[in-house]
Write a protein that holds these residues in place. Sequence first.
Motif, PDB file in Angstrom:
ATOM      1  N   GLU A 193      21.422 -26.829 -97.644  1.00  0.00           N
ATOM      2  CA  GLU A 193      20.729 -26.792-100.093  1.00  0.00           C
ATOM      3  C   GLU A 193      21.019 -26.410-100.179  1.00  0.00           C
ATOM      4  N   LYS A 194      22.070 -24.940-100.767  1.00  0.00           N
ATOM      5  CA  LYS A 194      21.980 -23.944-101.146  1.00  0.00           C
ATOM      6  C   LYS A 194      20.375 -23.673-102.616  1.00  0.00           C
ATOM      7  N   ASN A 195      19.257 -23.921-102.594  1.00  0.00           N
ATOM      8  CA  ASN A 195      18.253 -23.698-103.674  1.00  0.00           C
ATOM      9  C   ASN A 195      17.685 -22.360-103.688  1.00  0.00           C
ATOM     10  N   TRP A 196      18.169 -21.007-102.869  1.00  0.00           N
ATOM     11  CA  TRP A 196      17.109 -20.364-102.908  1.00  0.00           C
ATOM     12  C   TRP A 196      17.673 -18.856-104.805  1.00  0.00           C
ATOM     13  N   ASP A 197      15.665 -19.912-105.397  1.00  0.00           N
ATOM     14  CA  ASP A 197      15.937 -19.139-106.857  1.00  0.00           C
ATOM     15  C   ASP A 197      14.154 -19.114-107.206  1.00  0.00           C
ATOM     16  N   VAL A 198      14.221 -17.524-106.753  1.00  0.00           N
ATOM     17  CA  VAL A 198      12.920 -16.976-106.463  1.00  0.00           C
ATOM     18  C   VAL A 198      12.532 -15.923-107.394  1.00  0.00           C
ATOM     19  N   VAL A 199      11.457 -15.403-107.177  1.00  0.00           N
ATOM     20  CA  VAL A 199      11.448 -13.710-108.120  1.00  0.00           C
ATOM     21  C   VAL A 199      11.816 -12.192-107.132  1.00  0.00           C
ATOM     22  N   GLY A 200      11.505 -12.478-106.101  1.00  0.00           N
ATOM     23  CA  GLY A 200      11.396 -11.136-104.530  1.00  0.00           C
ATOM     24  C   GLY A 200      12.431 -11.944-103.626  1.00  0.00           C
TER      25      GLY A 200
ATOM     26  N   GLY B 103      17.903 -15.772 -99.320  1.00  0.00           N
ATOM     27  CA  GLY B 103      18.912 -16.381 -98.638  1.00  0.00           C
ATOM     28  C   GLY B 103      18.420 -17.797 -97.908  1.00  0.00           C
ATOM     29  N   SER B 104      17.527 -18.316 -98.142  1.00  0.00           N
ATOM     30  CA  SER B 104      16.021 -18.537 -97.687  1.00  0.00           C
ATOM     31  C   SER B 104      16.046 -20.425 -98.499  1.00  0.00           C
ATOM     32  N   HIS B 105      17.577 -20.338 -97.729  1.00  0.00           N
ATOM     33  CA  HIS B 105      17.539 -22.060 -98.677  1.00  0.00           C
ATOM     34  C   HIS B 105      17.429 -24.114 -97.587  1.00  0.00           C
ATOM     35  N   ASP B 106      17.207 -24.457 -98.172  1.00  0.00           N
ATOM     36  CA  ASP B 106      16.473 -25.664 -96.865  1.00  0.00           C
ATOM     37  C   ASP B 106      17.993 -26.022 -96.129  1.00  0.00           C
ATOM     38  N   ILE B 107      17.044 -26.800 -95.108  1.00  0.00           N
ATOM     39  CA  ILE B 107      18.208 -27.278 -93.908  1.00  0.00           C
ATOM     40  C   ILE B 107      17.510 -28.607 -94.277  1.00  0.00           C
ATOM     41  N   GLU B 108      18.587 -29.520 -94.081  1.00  0.00           N
ATOM     42  CA  GLU B 108      18.173 -30.907 -93.725  1.00  0.00           C
ATOM     43  C   GLU B 108      19.118 -31.457 -93.303  1.00  0.00           C
TER      44      GLU B 108
END
Length: 396
Positions: free
Chosen positions: A187-194, A199-204
Amino acid sequence: MSDRDTRGLNSPLAQELLERARALGPTLKERSAQCEAMSKVPDETIADFQDAGFFKILQSEKYGGYELDPQVYYGVVLEIAKHCMSSAWVLSVIGVHNWQLNLFDPQAAAEVWKDDPSVLISSSYAPVGLVKPVDGGFMLTGRWSFSSGCEHCKWVFLGAVVPVEGQPWDIKNYRTFLVPLDDYKIEKNWDVVGLKGTGSHDIELSDVFVPEHRTHFMLGDTTSDKHSDKRALYRLPFMQVFSRAVCTATLGALESALEDYIQVAQFRIAGGQMMRDHGDSKKVAAQVKANIESMKLIMMNSFDEMLKSAETGIEIDMVERARYRYESSMVADRCIELSSKMLKAAGSGGIRNNSPLLKKHLNMLASQAHVANVSESFELNLGGILFGHEPTELGL
């Protein structure tokens, strides 16, 4: 010639790997904006790491790895982090997985690498998965966050606690579950300040069967007979090795930020005089440099002692083991503190979005969020042991 001479930081192969890392610097710096914009380390960078042999450093010789000392691996990560911390973070975390796989049943490594020993594994170790024991293994369900570099990997390590009758959730039953790409989705949801480029996305996944041989007791005893025929490298405690993997890139970024700070000092006017001539500015530079070298030496010494223990079978005192974990967990805190001093001394120019000092500061700040870099629990653990209490942190 001793084993340490051929596999340590001063060995010819180690020096060659470090030189390859330095040579990649300009290319990585050039790609860093792309890495950040894509929320992913470029495929070309992963290919460069593969070609340079970086993922082989801790990998088993059976699958073409080098089985070098951890200091070599961390040394390479430090060099890479000076130019792109996101790329270094992904290298650091994923490369450790090639070490951990050798702690599993040999059948697991055969399944991952039998056709291609360059296949990579990502991870999310938080014990959030739901586990149901079944004949021959387990059914695993859940969603895990922060799987760095997962888009480059064909397998994943996931954390979960196996329920036992009478004690449904006991951290001592904490395991890593090895799962192939076909059995999970990203699940591509990596939206961070640093660390945007990791690309530290979620795994489901849901109701996926994981055979017993594809699990590893995270807090297991690496001095057991299971590892007696392996090199000392594979008898190191998992938590000690992994915790260093998530602080080394931060230290490399701080070292690079110091270079940026020195460059700013050559041209900026502070308090009516050149910043390079300002006493407070000089003090900050000295403090950062001394702290960088101190942290390097402390962690090098820790791994020298742990390798010596693994080689001789003489256990390290629990106080020292707890100290190693605490010192590692403090690196991100100290880097943020020192980076903040440089940002302040650099003045208003430091807060512009194109400021290299600010970008590196935000990357370091993001690394501080990793549980292994949250120092308070490790501080309490060490202090408690000194007062005669039982350890509150496992896997030391």
